[in-house]
Design an enzyme around this catalytic site. Structure first.
Site, PDB file in Angstrom:
ATOM      1  CG  ASN A   1      -1.705   1.262   1.372  1.00 28.37           C
ATOM      2  OD1 ASN A   1      -1.752   2.080   0.451  1.00 28.37           O
ATOM      3  ND2 ASN A   1      -2.358   1.429   2.526  1.00 28.37           N
ATOM      4  CD1 TRP A   2       3.539   1.037  -2.960  1.00 27.92           C
ATOM      5  CD2 TRP A   2       3.367   2.178  -4.890  1.00 27.92           C
ATOM      6  NE1 TRP A   2       4.195   0.322  -3.937  1.00 27.92           N
ATOM      7  CE2 TRP A   2       4.111   1.001  -5.136  1.00 27.92           C
ATOM      8  CE3 TRP A   2       3.128   3.060  -5.954  1.00 27.92           C
ATOM      9  CZ2 TRP A   2       4.612   0.673  -6.397  1.00 27.92           C
ATOM     10  CZ3 TRP A   2       3.626   2.734  -7.207  1.00 27.92           C
ATOM     11  CH2 TRP A   2       4.362   1.553  -7.426  1.00 27.92           C
ATOM     12  CE  LYS A   3      -0.171   3.166   4.831  1.00 28.05           C
ATOM     13  NZ  LYS A   3      -0.118   3.247   6.274  1.00 28.05           N
TER      14      LYS A   3
ATOM     15  CG  HIS B   1      -5.830   2.004   5.186  1.00 26.92           C
ATOM     16  ND1 HIS B   1      -5.384   2.917   6.114  1.00 26.92           N
ATOM     17  CD2 HIS B   1      -4.838   1.098   5.026  1.00 26.92           C
ATOM     18  CE1 HIS B   1      -4.169   2.557   6.493  1.00 26.92           C
ATOM     19  NE2 HIS B   1      -3.806   1.469   5.849  1.00 26.92           N
TER      20      HIS B   1
ATOM     21  CD  GLU C   1      -2.924   5.470   6.809  1.00 27.44           C
ATOM     22  OE1 GLU C   1      -2.909   5.571   5.566  1.00 27.44           O
ATOM     23  OE2 GLU C   1      -2.027   4.910   7.460  1.00 27.44           O
TER      24      GLU C   1
ATOM     25  CD  GLU D   1      -3.482  -2.310   7.246  1.00 28.56           C
ATOM     26  OE1 GLU D   1      -2.484  -2.634   6.603  1.00 28.56           O
ATOM     27  OE2 GLU D   1      -3.980  -1.163   7.186  1.00 28.56           O
TER      28      GLU D   1
ATOM     29  N   GLY E   1       2.542   2.233  10.875  1.00 27.57           N
ATOM     30  CA  GLY E   1       3.519   3.310  10.750  1.00 27.57           C
ATOM     31  C   GLY E   1       4.210   3.667  12.057  1.00 27.57           C
TER      32      GLY E   1
ATOM     33  CB  SER F   1       5.155  -1.948  12.100  1.00 25.17           C
ATOM     34  OG  SER F   1       4.807  -0.586  12.335  1.00 25.17           O
TER      35      SER F   1
ATOM     36  N   GLY G   1       2.919  -1.145   4.300  1.00 27.05           N
ATOM     37  CA  GLY G   1       3.009   0.291   4.046  1.00 27.05           C
ATOM     38  C   GLY G   1       4.439   0.710   3.760  1.00 27.05           C
ATOM     39  N   GLY G   2       5.096   1.266   4.764  1.00 27.93           N
ATOM     40  CA  GLY G   2       6.424   1.853   4.585  1.00 27.93           C
ATOM     41  C   GLY G   2       7.427   0.949   3.890  1.00 27.93           C
TER      42      GLY G   2
HETATM   43  P1  13P Z   1       3.051   0.332   7.753  1.00 24.03           P
HETATM   44  O1  13P Z   1       3.544  -0.962   7.146  1.00 24.03           O
HETATM   45  O2  13P Z   1       3.818   1.529   7.287  1.00 24.03           O
HETATM   46  O3  13P Z   1       2.906   0.236   9.228  1.00 24.03           O
HETATM   47  O4  13P Z   1       1.563   0.563   7.170  1.00 24.03           O
HETATM   48  C1  13P Z   1       0.642  -0.469   7.257  1.00 24.03           C
HETATM   49  C2  13P Z   1      -0.548  -0.101   6.461  1.00 24.03           C
HETATM   50  O5  13P Z   1      -1.301   0.776   6.837  1.00 24.03           O
HETATM   51  C3  13P Z   1      -0.778  -0.812   5.201  1.00 24.03           C
HETATM   52  O6  13P Z   1      -2.048  -0.546   4.702  1.00 24.03           O
END
Ligand code: 13P
Length: 248
Positions: free
Chosen positions: A11-13, A95, A97, A166, A172, A210, A231-232
């Site tokens: 997930n590149w956000k 998600h 967020e 999640e 994050g 994470s 994510g990251g």
């Molecule tokens: P991180 O891997 O950066 O914690 O993000 C997880 C995420 O929200 C994937 O959708």
């Protein structure tokens, strides 16, 4: 013993640029083949580029959200039909967020999942509790409520979704759920999927929050963890590839 193929989704956000994405994708496809199914969910403006880079490769791609509406006067929204038109296979819905920053309700998330399925996309339905909810022993109630809204609306088609657990406190933050914590919730979710659809054993439940190259293998080794939503670490080809290998 499991018939479920592992799935690792980046997930590149709201990260990237045409140049950076091209380099990232080059690094990922250079590492093919993967035993796990691999996918990236890119920002809307880059989906056509991703489609071109993924052509003829094993990597699938998708978006990070879609509209619940079919089409019409919904300025700024992107429909599931448009994503299908671009060759997307997946779309993330619900998600945390978006739930937190855009006040998306369980009902809206369910409508989005329905729109996705109607256009041949696989919705990756995210659920997860906040730290406060976990501390108040509300984890199961929260994730079951979030998932129940989707299962109820989708009815017979509910077995076609992918679920992503999640925990909000792990996203994050560098604070990963322990494999035991994650497995416990995944077990609850699988039981819920089984009682609602009768196909729980075949459905994939991803863990997100994470996930890094050094913790992925232990997480993915858990009985009910079928891969990850990353994510990251999905923004660095070497890390994403290593996580993909950990699922293989
Ligand atoms: P991180 O891997 O950066 O914690 O993000 C997880 C995420 O929200 C994937 O959708």
């Amino acid at each position: 013993m499991t018939a479920r193929r592992k799935l690792v989704v980046g997930n590149w956000k709201m990260h990237g640029s045409r140049t950076a994405n091209a380099e990232l994708l080059r690094g990922i496809v250079a590492a093919e083949p993967f035993a796990a199914e691999m996918a990236v969910c890119a920002p809307f403006p880059y989906l056509a580029d991703v489609a071109a880079a993924a052509a003829g490769k094993a990597i699938a791609y998708g978006a990070q959200d879609c509209s619940a509406h079919e089409q019409g006067a919904y300025t700024g929204e992107v429909s599931a039909a448009m994503l299908a038109d671009l060759g997307c296979r997946f779309v993330i819905v619900g998600h945390s967020e978006r739930r937190a920053l855009h006040r998306e309700s369980d009902g809206l998330v369910a409508e989005k999942a329905k729109a996705a399925l109607a256009h041949g996309l696989v919705p990756i339905v995210c659920v997860g509790e906040t730290l406060l909810q976990r501390e108040h022993a509300q984890t199961e109630i929260v994730v079951q409520r979030q998932l129940a809204a989707v299962l109820a609306l989708l009815g017979e088609r509910a077995c076609e979704i992918v679920v992503a657990y999640e925990p909000v406190w792990a996203i994050g933050t560098g604070r990963t759920a322990t494999p035991e914590q994650a497995q416990a919730v995944h077990g609850v979710l699988r039981a819920q999927l089984q009682s609602a659809t009768g196909h729980g054993a075949q459905m994939r439940i991803l863990y997100g929050g994470s996930v890094k190259p050094d913790n992925a293998a232990t997480l993915f080794a858990q009985l009910d963890i079928d891969g990850g939503l990353i994510g990251g670490a999905a923004l660095k080809a070497a890390d994403f590839v290593a996580i993909g290998r950990a699922a293989g």
